[in-house]
Write a protein that holds these residues in place. Structure first.
Motif, PDB file in Angstrom:
ATOM      1  N   ARG A  28       4.259 -15.029  -8.747  1.00  0.00           N
ATOM      2  CA  ARG A  28       4.468 -14.795 -10.173  1.00  0.00           C
ATOM      3  C   ARG A  28       3.556 -13.674 -10.645  1.00  0.00           C
ATOM      4  O   ARG A  28       2.462 -13.492 -10.140  1.00  0.00           O
ATOM      5  N   ARG A  29       4.014 -12.924 -11.593  1.00  0.00           N
ATOM      6  CA  ARG A  29       3.236 -11.867 -12.247  1.00  0.00           C
ATOM      7  C   ARG A  29       2.736 -10.817 -11.255  1.00  0.00           C
ATOM      8  O   ARG A  29       1.734 -10.153 -11.487  1.00  0.00           O
ATOM      9  N   ALA A  30       3.444 -10.672 -10.148  1.00  0.00           N
ATOM     10  CA  ALA A  30       3.056  -9.660  -9.165  1.00  0.00           C
ATOM     11  C   ALA A  30       3.190  -8.255  -9.741  1.00  0.00           C
ATOM     12  O   ALA A  30       2.365  -7.375  -9.467  1.00  0.00           O
ATOM     13  N   ASP A  31       4.239  -8.036 -10.549  1.00  0.00           N
ATOM     14  CA  ASP A  31       4.429  -6.710 -11.153  1.00  0.00           C
ATOM     15  C   ASP A  31       3.261  -6.366 -12.070  1.00  0.00           C
ATOM     16  O   ASP A  31       2.790  -5.221 -12.092  1.00  0.00           O
ATOM     17  N   GLU A  32       2.814  -7.355 -12.829  1.00  0.00           N
ATOM     18  CA  GLU A  32       1.691  -7.117 -13.740  1.00  0.00           C
ATOM     19  C   GLU A  32       0.422  -6.785 -12.972  1.00  0.00           C
ATOM     20  O   GLU A  32      -0.295  -5.826 -13.304  1.00  0.00           O
ATOM     21  N   LEU A  33       0.143  -7.558 -11.917  1.00  0.00           N
ATOM     22  CA  LEU A  33      -1.045  -7.301 -11.114  1.00  0.00           C
ATOM     23  C   LEU A  33      -0.946  -5.949 -10.430  1.00  0.00           C
ATOM     24  O   LEU A  33      -1.912  -5.166 -10.412  1.00  0.00           O
ATOM     25  N   GLY A  34       0.225  -5.641  -9.872  1.00  0.00           N
ATOM     26  CA  GLY A  34       0.409  -4.351  -9.213  1.00  0.00           C
ATOM     27  C   GLY A  34       0.220  -3.190 -10.167  1.00  0.00           C
ATOM     28  O   GLY A  34      -0.394  -2.172  -9.815  1.00  0.00           O
ATOM     29  N   ALA A  35       0.739  -3.324 -11.405  1.00  0.00           N
ATOM     30  CA  ALA A  35       0.595  -2.247 -12.390  1.00  0.00           C
ATOM     31  C   ALA A  35      -0.873  -2.052 -12.767  1.00  0.00           C
ATOM     32  O   ALA A  35      -1.334  -0.906 -12.918  1.00  0.00           O
ATOM     33  N   LEU A  36      -1.613  -3.136 -12.914  1.00  0.00           N
ATOM     34  CA  LEU A  36      -3.039  -3.025 -13.236  1.00  0.00           C
ATOM     35  C   LEU A  36      -3.790  -2.284 -12.134  1.00  0.00           C
ATOM     36  O   LEU A  36      -4.665  -1.446 -12.406  1.00  0.00           O
ATOM     37  N   LEU A  37      -3.448  -2.581 -10.891  1.00  0.00           N
ATOM     38  CA  LEU A  37      -4.109  -1.932  -9.760  1.00  0.00           C
ATOM     39  C   LEU A  37      -3.730  -0.452  -9.676  1.00  0.00           C
ATOM     40  O   LEU A  37      -4.582   0.415  -9.471  1.00  0.00           O
ATOM     41  N   GLN A  38      -2.451  -0.165  -9.856  1.00  0.00           N
ATOM     42  CA  GLN A  38      -1.993   1.216  -9.741  1.00  0.00           C
ATOM     43  C   GLN A  38      -2.543   2.092 -10.868  1.00  0.00           C
ATOM     44  O   GLN A  38      -2.843   3.261 -10.647  1.00  0.00           O
ATOM     45  N   ARG A  39      -2.680   1.520 -12.055  1.00  0.00           N
ATOM     46  CA  ARG A  39      -3.241   2.299 -13.159  1.00  0.00           C
ATOM     47  C   ARG A  39      -4.679   2.703 -12.884  1.00  0.00           C
ATOM     48  O   ARG A  39      -5.173   3.679 -13.459  1.00  0.00           O
ATOM     49  N   ARG A  40      -5.331   1.988 -12.008  1.00  0.00           N
ATOM     50  CA  ARG A  40      -6.709   2.325 -11.633  1.00  0.00           C
ATOM     51  C   ARG A  40      -6.768   3.093 -10.319  1.00  0.00           C
ATOM     52  O   ARG A  40      -7.835   3.274  -9.751  1.00  0.00           O
ATOM     53  N   GLY A  41      -5.583   3.538  -9.849  1.00  0.00           N
ATOM     54  CA  GLY A  41      -5.541   4.452  -8.716  1.00  0.00           C
ATOM     55  C   GLY A  41      -5.190   3.862  -7.380  1.00  0.00           C
ATOM     56  O   GLY A  41      -5.049   4.588  -6.397  1.00  0.00           O
ATOM     57  N   ALA A  42      -5.071   2.540  -7.261  1.00  0.00           N
ATOM     58  CA  ALA A  42      -4.833   1.918  -5.965  1.00  0.00           C
ATOM     59  C   ALA A  42      -3.399   2.117  -5.497  1.00  0.00           C
ATOM     60  O   ALA A  42      -2.466   2.214  -6.302  1.00  0.00           O
ATOM     61  N   ALA A  43      -3.227   2.159  -4.185  1.00  0.00           N
ATOM     62  CA  ALA A  43      -1.906   1.991  -3.586  1.00  0.00           C
ATOM     63  C   ALA A  43      -1.728   0.494  -3.351  1.00  0.00           C
ATOM     64  O   ALA A  43      -2.664  -0.190  -2.955  1.00  0.00           O
ATOM     65  N   VAL A  44      -0.541  -0.023  -3.626  1.00  0.00           N
ATOM     66  CA  VAL A  44      -0.311  -1.465  -3.596  1.00  0.00           C
ATOM     67  C   VAL A  44       0.766  -1.812  -2.573  1.00  0.00           C
ATOM     68  O   VAL A  44       1.816  -1.163  -2.516  1.00  0.00           O
ATOM     69  N   LEU A  45       0.485  -2.824  -1.770  1.00  0.00           N
ATOM     70  CA  LEU A  45       1.474  -3.369  -0.845  1.00  0.00           C
ATOM     71  C   LEU A  45       1.700  -4.823  -1.246  1.00  0.00           C
ATOM     72  O   LEU A  45       0.783  -5.643  -1.158  1.00  0.00           O
ATOM     73  N   HIS A  46       2.907  -5.137  -1.716  1.00  0.00           N
ATOM     74  CA  HIS A  46       3.191  -6.478  -2.231  1.00  0.00           C
ATOM     75  C   HIS A  46       4.094  -7.245  -1.277  1.00  0.00           C
ATOM     76  O   HIS A  46       5.085  -6.720  -0.777  1.00  0.00           O
ATOM     77  N   ALA A  47       3.726  -8.487  -1.033  1.00  0.00           N
ATOM     78  CA  ALA A  47       4.566  -9.398  -0.263  1.00  0.00           C
ATOM     79  C   ALA A  47       4.305 -10.805  -0.774  1.00  0.00           C
ATOM     80  O   ALA A  47       3.221 -11.350  -0.544  1.00  0.00           O
ATOM     81  N   PRO A  48       5.246 -11.415  -1.498  1.00  0.00           N
ATOM     82  CA  PRO A  48       5.012 -12.781  -1.976  1.00  0.00           C
ATOM     83  C   PRO A  48       4.826 -13.726  -0.805  1.00  0.00           C
ATOM     84  O   PRO A  48       5.633 -13.747   0.125  1.00  0.00           O
TER      85      PRO A  48
END
Length: 406
Positions: free
Chosen positions: A48-68
């Motif tokens: 849940r809320r993976a998009d929100e967490l990913g957006a927070l990380l990306q806005r701070r410059g991170a590359a994100v790899l998501h896998a529920p």
């Protein structure tokens, strides 16, 4: 804190995705701003809320790899939930403990579907309702109810302490379960003389498509991640279980213990990892925002910073900051750079650098090719010196104290 297993056949290691392809994809999607997490890759296991967490990380410059690492299965048609609801309507509880917002809302919605919604709300209006945290409190109020109390720590342990301190002997308690066990909670209440009715609103199950989780595991084990985030204990348990199924648990634990930072939203989420001896970092407030801010502090603090050829060089996960300028580096180049950094200023033979290259074989020409690309990526060729017939070295500044670090 918010919360987010049939085991698939073990997959052969030959089926792992090519790490170069994986990291190239990450590099292409990395943000162009130089936020505090620029150059780092963070894994997200949230359902849940993976998009929100990913957006927070990306806005701070991170590359994100998501896998529920799991999926939520609502129990709107579940006989256990219906039976528990009817039981509470027939015999009112003295206290109701709501543990998650999504679970409490799901309970009310399920009751509405059975034509019992108004009756359930009427019953809950006449009892003491405890909310584990602000989000649950919001769900309770949205239903037209008012909570009696909520712990500042958002911890079930604090809820338990309050109940036991007040005394529960002879009282009837309804506990809205949230898909994971509450070890010791129900047992302690029953031992103190309470009658406890569990209200199971939803369950955790493995993801329908296990492939993304396998990619995430491979990236963690291959050090393609700098941090791995967990927002629920079931997600952590699910990832560990999948690693064990594939025979990769020791490798995953080694990665989490040394190179990949495990970051949990709170202490309950960290329990499955701690049971395997993995130390984690957790924010003081069990929220996504503080979790991201914690990573913004922790990951840059783990980066290697060296004075090389008159430049300040900061080595991050998949990129290098040269005098503050972000320079993405291919995986092979990062492997060479890390090998040179193990003994900065010392000459590293081509044979040793060849061993550091993933899948390079025996041809030392591969070192020369990868080194040329690394120098191009860094944009400052003089950072790395060629020592004829011997190998390569970082052009560490003569006054640096790090020359003899192992």
């Amino acid at each position: 804190m918010y919360d987010e297993q049939q085991r698939p056949e073990r997959s052969d290691r030959a089926d792992r995705p090519d790490r170069t392809v994986l990291m190239d994809r990450m590099d292409r999607t990395a943000p162009t701003d130089h936020g505090p997490l620029a150059g780092f890759t963070v894994g997200v296991t949230a359902a849940r809320r993976a998009d929100e967490l990913g957006a927070l990380l990306q806005r701070r410059g991170a590359a994100v790899l998501h896998a529920p690492a799991l999926r939520i299965v609502p129990l709107a048609d579940d006989s256990e939930l219906l039976a528990a609801t009817k039981d509470l309507l027939d015999q009112a509880p003295d206290i109701v403990v709501a543990t998650t917002a999504i679970g409490f809302r799901g309970w009310i919605e399920a009751a509405d579907g059975w034509g019992l919604g108004e009756a359930l709300l009427d019953r809950l209006r006449g009892v003491e309702v405890l909310a584990r945290g602000p989000k649950v409190k919001g769900a309770i109020r949205a239903a037209g109810l008012t909570e009696e109390w909520s712990p500042s720590s958002e911890s079930m342990a604090e809820v338990l302490d309050r109940l036991l301190e007040q005394g529960v002997e002879g009282r009837r308690l309804a506990i809205q379960l949230h898909g994971e066990p509450l070890p010791g909670f129900v047992e302690s209440l029953r031992a103190a003389g309470a009658e406890v009715v569990g209200v199971p609103v939803y369950r955790w199950m493995p993801p329908e498509d296990i492939t993304p989780m396998d990619r995430l595991l491979d990236a963690a084990i291959g050090r393609g991640l700098d941090a791995l985030t967990f927002t629920s204990a079931p997600a952590a348990a699910s990832l560990l279980s999948r690693a064990e199924d594939r025979g990769l648990l020791p490798e995953l634990l080694n990665a989490l213990g040394h190179d990949v930072l495990p970051a949990c939203v709170g202490p309950v989420t960290a329990l499955p990892l701690q049971a395997h001896g993995v130390d984690t970092v957790q924010p003081e407030r069990f929220r996504l925002g503080p979790l991201v801010q914690l990573l913004c502090q922790e990951l840059p603090g783990r980066a290697r910073i060296l004075p090389i050829a008159g430049h300040r060089v900061e080595i991050r996960g998949h990129a290098v900051l040269v005098d503050g300028d972000l320079r993405p580096v291919p995986p092979a180049g990062m492997s060479l750079l890390r090998a040179l950094c193990r003994r900065p200023g010392w000459v590293v033979p081509r044979s040793d650098l060849l061993k550091a290259l993933p899948g390079a074989g025996r041809d030392e020409h591969a070192v020369e090719t990868a080194m040329a690309r690394l120098r191009t990526s860094l944009g400052t060729p003089k950072l790395i010196q060629t020592v004829v017939k011997r190998g390569y070295r970082l052009a560490l500044d003569p006054t640096a104290d790090t020359k003899y670090d192992a």
